[in-house]
Design a protein around this motif. Structure first.
Motif, PDB file in Angstrom:
ATOM      1  N   ALA A  80     -14.352  -0.121   7.376  1.00  0.00           N
ATOM      2  CA  ALA A  80     -15.289  -0.337   6.271  1.00  0.00           C
ATOM      3  C   ALA A  80     -14.627  -0.021   4.924  1.00  0.00           C
ATOM      4  N   LEU A  81     -13.853   1.054   4.858  1.00  0.00           N
ATOM      5  CA  LEU A  81     -13.141   1.396   3.624  1.00  0.00           C
ATOM      6  C   LEU A  81     -12.097   0.340   3.278  1.00  0.00           C
ATOM      7  N   PHE A  82     -11.403  -0.149   4.298  1.00  0.00           N
ATOM      8  CA  PHE A  82     -10.410  -1.205   4.080  1.00  0.00           C
ATOM      9  C   PHE A  82     -11.061  -2.453   3.499  1.00  0.00           C
ATOM     10  N   MET A  83     -12.167  -2.873   4.095  1.00  0.00           N
ATOM     11  CA  MET A  83     -12.846  -4.081   3.618  1.00  0.00           C
ATOM     12  C   MET A  83     -13.368  -3.903   2.194  1.00  0.00           C
ATOM     13  N   GLN A  84     -13.878  -2.721   1.892  1.00  0.00           N
ATOM     14  CA  GLN A  84     -14.379  -2.452   0.546  1.00  0.00           C
ATOM     15  C   GLN A  84     -13.246  -2.541  -0.476  1.00  0.00           C
ATOM     16  N   GLU A  85     -12.102  -1.951  -0.157  1.00  0.00           N
ATOM     17  CA  GLU A  85     -10.977  -2.001  -1.082  1.00  0.00           C
ATOM     18  C   GLU A  85     -10.429  -3.425  -1.206  1.00  0.00           C
ATOM     19  N   LEU A  86     -10.397  -4.161  -0.101  1.00  0.00           N
ATOM     20  CA  LEU A  86      -9.930  -5.541  -0.126  1.00  0.00           C
ATOM     21  C   LEU A  86     -10.794  -6.382  -1.064  1.00  0.00           C
ATOM     22  N   ILE A  87     -12.098  -6.247  -0.970  1.00  0.00           N
ATOM     23  CA  ILE A  87     -13.017  -7.006  -1.827  1.00  0.00           C
ATOM     24  C   ILE A  87     -12.888  -6.572  -3.285  1.00  0.00           C
ATOM     25  N   ASN A  88     -12.796  -5.272  -3.520  1.00  0.00           N
ATOM     26  CA  ASN A  88     -12.649  -4.787  -4.898  1.00  0.00           C
ATOM     27  C   ASN A  88     -11.367  -5.311  -5.533  1.00  0.00           C
ATOM     28  N   GLU A  89     -10.256  -5.227  -4.826  1.00  0.00           N
ATOM     29  CA  GLU A  89      -8.979  -5.709  -5.359  1.00  0.00           C
ATOM     30  C   GLU A  89      -8.995  -7.224  -5.552  1.00  0.00           C
ATOM     31  N   ALA A  90      -9.617  -7.941  -4.626  1.00  0.00           N
ATOM     32  CA  ALA A  90      -9.709  -9.399  -4.752  1.00  0.00           C
ATOM     33  C   ALA A  90     -10.567  -9.782  -5.953  1.00  0.00           C
ATOM     34  N   THR A  91     -11.617  -9.019  -6.206  1.00  0.00           N
ATOM     35  CA  THR A  91     -12.462  -9.276  -7.374  1.00  0.00           C
ATOM     36  C   THR A  91     -11.666  -9.098  -8.661  1.00  0.00           C
ATOM     37  N   ILE A  92     -10.900  -8.038  -8.737  1.00  0.00           N
ATOM     38  CA  ILE A  92     -10.073  -7.775  -9.922  1.00  0.00           C
ATOM     39  C   ILE A  92      -9.050  -8.894 -10.104  1.00  0.00           C
ATOM     40  N   LYS A  93      -8.385  -9.266  -9.005  1.00  0.00           N
ATOM     41  CA  LYS A  93      -7.356 -10.310  -9.071  1.00  0.00           C
ATOM     42  C   LYS A  93      -7.950 -11.660  -9.495  1.00  0.00           C
ATOM     43  N   SER A  94      -9.123 -11.983  -8.964  1.00  0.00           N
ATOM     44  CA  SER A  94      -9.733 -13.270  -9.317  1.00  0.00           C
ATOM     45  C   SER A  94     -10.175 -13.291 -10.777  1.00  0.00           C
ATOM     46  N   LYS A  95     -10.668 -12.173 -11.296  1.00  0.00           N
ATOM     47  CA  LYS A  95     -11.054 -12.120 -12.712  1.00  0.00           C
ATOM     48  C   LYS A  95      -9.840 -12.238 -13.622  1.00  0.00           C
ATOM     49  N   GLN A  96      -8.733 -11.614 -13.216  1.00  0.00           N
ATOM     50  CA  GLN A  96      -7.502 -11.716 -13.997  1.00  0.00           C
ATOM     51  C   GLN A  96      -6.964 -13.143 -14.010  1.00  0.00           C
ATOM     52  N   SER A  97      -7.204 -13.863 -12.925  1.00  0.00           N
ATOM     53  CA  SER A  97      -6.740 -15.252 -12.824  1.00  0.00           C
ATOM     54  C   SER A  97      -7.703 -16.229 -13.476  1.00  0.00           C
ATOM     55  N   GLY A  98      -8.851 -15.747 -13.940  1.00  0.00           N
ATOM     56  CA  GLY A  98      -9.821 -16.603 -14.597  1.00  0.00           C
ATOM     57  C   GLY A  98     -10.744 -17.345 -13.646  1.00  0.00           C
ATOM     58  N   GLU A  99     -10.787 -16.926 -12.398  1.00  0.00           N
ATOM     59  CA  GLU A  99     -11.673 -17.564 -11.422  1.00  0.00           C
ATOM     60  C   GLU A  99     -13.085 -17.021 -11.577  1.00  0.00           C
TER      61      GLU A  99
END
Length: 76
Positions: A36-55
């Protein structure tokens, strides 16, 4: 009786088959919490990465970019 989120016996059997070691009583709970912690961090990091990419939202592309680093953090 409360419904569990996952079949505890099945998780223990799978882990025991792969590790060939004795397991503690609540090892399945620790495995689930780590997942559960892994999935939470994966989603949080993916959210940050997608915002940085302008998605607008999380895409498979943003998950792929950060999955290797996140997996490395959780490698035991």
């Amino acid at each position: 009786m409360a419904q569990t989120l996952y079949p505890r016996g099945t998780v223990k059997k799978i882990v025991k088959a792969h590790s060939n070691r004795a397991l503690s009583t609540n090892v399945d709970i620790l495995i689930y919490l780590n997942y559960a912690l892994f999935m939470q961090e994966l989603i949080n990091e993916a959210t940050i990465k997608s915002k940085q990419s302008g998605e607008r939202g999380i895409s498979a592309k943003s998950i792929k970019k950060i999955s290797e680093n996140t997996l490395r953090k959780y490698k035991g």
